[in-house]
Scaffold this motif. Structure first.
Motif, PDB file in Angstrom:
ATOM      1  N   HIS A 277       0.833  -1.212   0.000  1.00  0.00           N
ATOM      2  CA  HIS A 277       0.000   0.000   0.000  1.00  0.00           C
ATOM      3  C   HIS A 277       0.861   1.253   0.000  1.00  0.00           C
ATOM      4  O   HIS A 277       0.523   2.250  -0.661  1.00  0.00           O
ATOM      5  CB  HIS A 277      -0.922   0.006   1.221  1.00  0.00           C
ATOM      6  CG  HIS A 277      -1.745   1.254   1.334  1.00  0.00           C
ATOM      7  ND1 HIS A 277      -2.814   1.527   0.501  1.00  0.00           N
ATOM      8  CD2 HIS A 277      -1.626   2.328   2.165  1.00  0.00           C
ATOM      9  CE1 HIS A 277      -3.327   2.704   0.825  1.00  0.00           C
ATOM     10  NE2 HIS A 277      -2.627   3.211   1.829  1.00  0.00           N
ATOM     11  N   THR A 280       1.716   3.064  -3.248  1.00  0.00           N
ATOM     12  CA  THR A 280       0.726   3.871  -3.964  1.00  0.00           C
ATOM     13  C   THR A 280       0.852   5.354  -3.671  1.00  0.00           C
ATOM     14  O   THR A 280       0.262   6.173  -4.374  1.00  0.00           O
ATOM     15  CB  THR A 280      -0.700   3.406  -3.619  1.00  0.00           C
ATOM     16  OG1 THR A 280      -0.959   3.641  -2.220  1.00  0.00           O
ATOM     17  CG2 THR A 280      -0.883   1.926  -3.931  1.00  0.00           C
ATOM     18  N   THR A 281       1.633   5.704  -2.640  1.00  0.00           N
ATOM     19  CA  THR A 281       1.720   7.116  -2.251  1.00  0.00           C
ATOM     20  C   THR A 281       3.148   7.633  -2.112  1.00  0.00           C
ATOM     21  O   THR A 281       3.349   8.838  -2.027  1.00  0.00           O
ATOM     22  CB  THR A 281       1.007   7.343  -0.906  1.00  0.00           C
ATOM     23  OG1 THR A 281       1.610   6.509   0.098  1.00  0.00           O
ATOM     24  CG2 THR A 281      -0.481   6.998  -1.010  1.00  0.00           C
ATOM     25  N   ARG A 382      -3.078   1.187  -6.916  1.00  0.00           N
ATOM     26  CA  ARG A 382      -4.025   2.266  -6.614  1.00  0.00           C
ATOM     27  C   ARG A 382      -5.409   1.950  -7.160  1.00  0.00           C
ATOM     28  O   ARG A 382      -6.423   2.239  -6.518  1.00  0.00           O
ATOM     29  CB  ARG A 382      -3.515   3.589  -7.195  1.00  0.00           C
ATOM     30  CG  ARG A 382      -2.470   4.281  -6.350  1.00  0.00           C
ATOM     31  CD  ARG A 382      -2.255   5.720  -6.776  1.00  0.00           C
ATOM     32  NE  ARG A 382      -1.641   5.824  -8.080  1.00  0.00           N
ATOM     33  CZ  ARG A 382      -0.324   5.896  -8.280  1.00  0.00           C
ATOM     34  NH1 ARG A 382       0.516   5.849  -7.243  1.00  0.00           N
ATOM     35  NH2 ARG A 382       0.173   6.004  -9.493  1.00  0.00           N
ATOM     36  N   PRO A 385      -7.074  -1.625  -4.783  1.00  0.00           N
ATOM     37  CA  PRO A 385      -6.465  -1.719  -3.448  1.00  0.00           C
ATOM     38  C   PRO A 385      -6.813  -3.008  -2.702  1.00  0.00           C
ATOM     39  O   PRO A 385      -6.137  -3.345  -1.723  1.00  0.00           O
ATOM     40  CB  PRO A 385      -7.012  -0.488  -2.727  1.00  0.00           C
ATOM     41  CG  PRO A 385      -8.286  -0.163  -3.447  1.00  0.00           C
ATOM     42  CD  PRO A 385      -8.032  -0.515  -4.878  1.00  0.00           C
TER      43      PRO A 385
END
Length: 413
Positions: A277, A280-281, A382, A385
Motif C-alpha cells: 500500500h 501507492t503514495t 491504486r 487496493p
C-alpha cells in the motif's frame, strides 16, 4: 513487518541432492531451498573439470569484473555446435554475448538508446500503457480470478517496447510467445531438441525485424528502429545482421525482464500489504520495494562465463575452457553480505543486488526495466487496493530467466 518467505527458504535436502535437483522442473520452480542446501559446500563449488558453481556475493562480483571470465560468445558456441541453431546465431551477434573488442563497439552503438534521458522520455509511454491495461482488467472483472501475467504483467512491457520500436499494436502480442520461447535457449541444454522452441521463436523475431528494418529504411519514422537504421547506415558500426540482432535483443529484454519483475513485485506487494500500500503514495518506497524485490526474488538467476585461461579462484582451480555458473539469486541471499537474507525487508540500506549483472556487461536496459515496474505497479495497486492472490502462482520451466507462467488474482470489490 518484514517476513521470511518460508516456502522458498527452508532447506529440504543435502547439497548433493540439491545440485542434482536444481535444473529439474521442481528445482526451477522452488530453487531457494536448493541454494540454501548448496551453501553447505561453500560460496564456490567445483563441479569437476567442466564447471564451477559460484554462489557467494563477493565471488560473483569478482567473476563479473574479471576479464578472464568471458561471456559465451560465437567462438564458444562454435566449439559446442550450438551456433548451428538460429537462436544462438542471433544471440552471438549482440553485445550481451560478445567479448572485446566487439562488445565495446556494439555497446557504444546502442548506449544512447538506454540513456537516462531516453528512459525519462519513455516514462509517459509506461504510464499510458499501465493506465490502459488497468482499465482493461476492470472491464474483464466478473468477481472471479484473473491471470495477471497475461492480462497485465505482459501487456505493459509489450505495449511500451512495441511502441518504442514502432511495432504496430496488432503485431505486438503475436510476438510475445516468440519472445518467451527464445529465452529457453539460456537454460542449460542437455538435449539439442530442447533448443527447437527457442529456434522457432527466434526465426519469428528475426524475420519480423528484418522486414521492419527494410520498411524503416524506405519510410523512416520517429521510432527507435528508424533511428538505429539511420545511425547504422551513416557510420557502418554494425553489420546488417548485428543491427537486426540488436533490435531482437532490445525487444526480448524490453519485454521479458520487466514482465517477470512486475509479476514478482506484485506478488510480494500482495503478501506484504502494508509495504505494498505504501507504494501507492510514496515514490521512495516504490524504489526501495523494487530494489528489495530484485534482491529477494529476481527475474534473472544465473549468468554463465567461460574461463579464458586457468584461473586460481578463491582457492579453487577453474580450468581454461570450463564454465562458471554465477548464481545471482543465491549471491543476493549471501548470509555474509545480508542480515536475515531470507526475509523480505524494504528497509535495507546499500544492498546493491546483482540481478542485472555488474562490470562491463552490466545490463544497459536495467533502468528501462525498472522504470516500467516503478510506473506500472503503483498504478495497478491504486486502482485495485483490495487485490488478492487467488492461489499459488505457477512458474515457467526456466531458472536462468525465471518468472510466472500464471498468477491468478481477484481484484476485490
Amino acid at each position: 513487518m518484514p517476513a521470511p518467505d518460508q516456502q522458498l527458504t527452508e532447506p529440504v535436502m543435502g547439497p548433493a541432492e540439491a545440485l542434482s535437483e536444481l535444473f529439474t522442473p521442481a528445482g526451477k520452480h522452488h530453487p531457494y531451498p536448493l541454494y540454501d542446501a548448496l551453501w553447505e559446500l561453500g560460496p564456490v563449488i567445483p563441479l569437476g573439470p567442466s564447471g564451477t558453481l559460484v554462489l557467494g556475493y563477493d565471488e560473483v562480483c569478482t567473476a563479473l569484473r574479471d576479464p578472464r571470465f568471458l561471456v559465451t560468445d560465437a567462438a564458444v558456441h562454435q566449439a559446442t555446435g550450438m551456433i548451428d541453431h538460429s537462436s544462438w546465431q542471433c544471440f552471438t551477434k549482440i553485445m550481451m554475448f560478445s567479448n572485446p573488442p566487439d562488445h565495446e563497439r556494439m555497446r557504444r552503438f546502442s548506449r544512447w538508446a538506454y540513456s537516462p534521458g531516453q528512459v525519462a522520455e519513455q516514462r509517459q509511454l509506461a504510464v499510458k500503457a499501465a493506465e490502459r491495461w488497468t482499465a482493461h482488467l476492470a472491464d474483464l472483472d466478473d468477481g472471479g480470478p484473473l491471470d495477471l501475467v497475461e492480462a497485465f504483467a505482459t501487456r505493459v512491457p509489450v505495449a511500451v517496447t512495441g511502441e518504442l520500436l514502432g511495432i504496430p499494436e496488432a503485431d505486438q502480442m503475436e510476438l510475445r510467445t516468440a519472445i518467451t520461447a527464445t529465452t529457453t535457449a539460456f537454460e542449460p541444454i542437455f538435449d539439442r531438441a530442447e533448443l527447437l522452441p527457442a529456434d522457432a521463436g527466434m526465426d519469428v523475431l528475426v524475420g519480423y525485424l528484418e522486414d521492419l528494418v527494410r520498411e524503416r529504411r524506405r519510410r523512416p519514422g520517429d521510432d527507435l528502429v528508424s533511428a538505429m537504421v539511420r545511425d547504422r547506415d551513416a557510420d557502418g558500426a554494425l553489420s546488417e545482421e548485428e543491427l537486426v540482432s540488436s533490435l531482437v535483443m532490445f525487444l526480448i529484454a524490453g519485454v521479458q525482464s520487466p514482465s517477470d519483475l512486475i509479476g514478482n513485485t506484485v506478488r510480494l506487494a500482495l503478501e506484504h500489504p502494508a509495504e505494498g500500500h505504501g507504494m501507492t503514495t510514496d515514490d521512495d518506497l516504490v524504489s526501495a520495494f523494487i530494489t528489495e524485490t530484485l534482491r529477494f526474488d529476481p527475474p534473472n538467476h544465473v549468468l554463465t562465463r567461460a574461463a579464458e585461461t586457468d584461473i586460481d579462484f578463491y582457492g579453487h582451480r577453474v580450468v581454461a575452457g570450463s564454465r562458471a555458473l554465477l548464481v545471482l539469486a543465491a549471491a543476493n541471499r549471501d548470509p555474509r553480505r545480508f542480515t536475515a537474507p531470507a526475509t523480505f525487508d524494504i528497509t535495507r540500506k546499500d544492498i546493491r543486488p546483482l540481478s542485472f549483472g555488474l562490470g562491463p556487461h552490466y545490463c544497459l536496459g536495467a533502468a528501462f526495466a525498472r522504470m516500467q515496474v516503478e510506473v506500472a505497479v503503483p498504478i495497478l495497486l491504486r486502482r485495485f487496493p483490495r487485490m488478492a492472490l487467488a492461489g499459488a502462482p505457477t512458474y515457467r520451466d526456466q531458472l536462468v530467466t525465471r518468472g510466472f507462467a500464471r498468477m491468478d488474482v481477484t481484484l476485490g470489490p
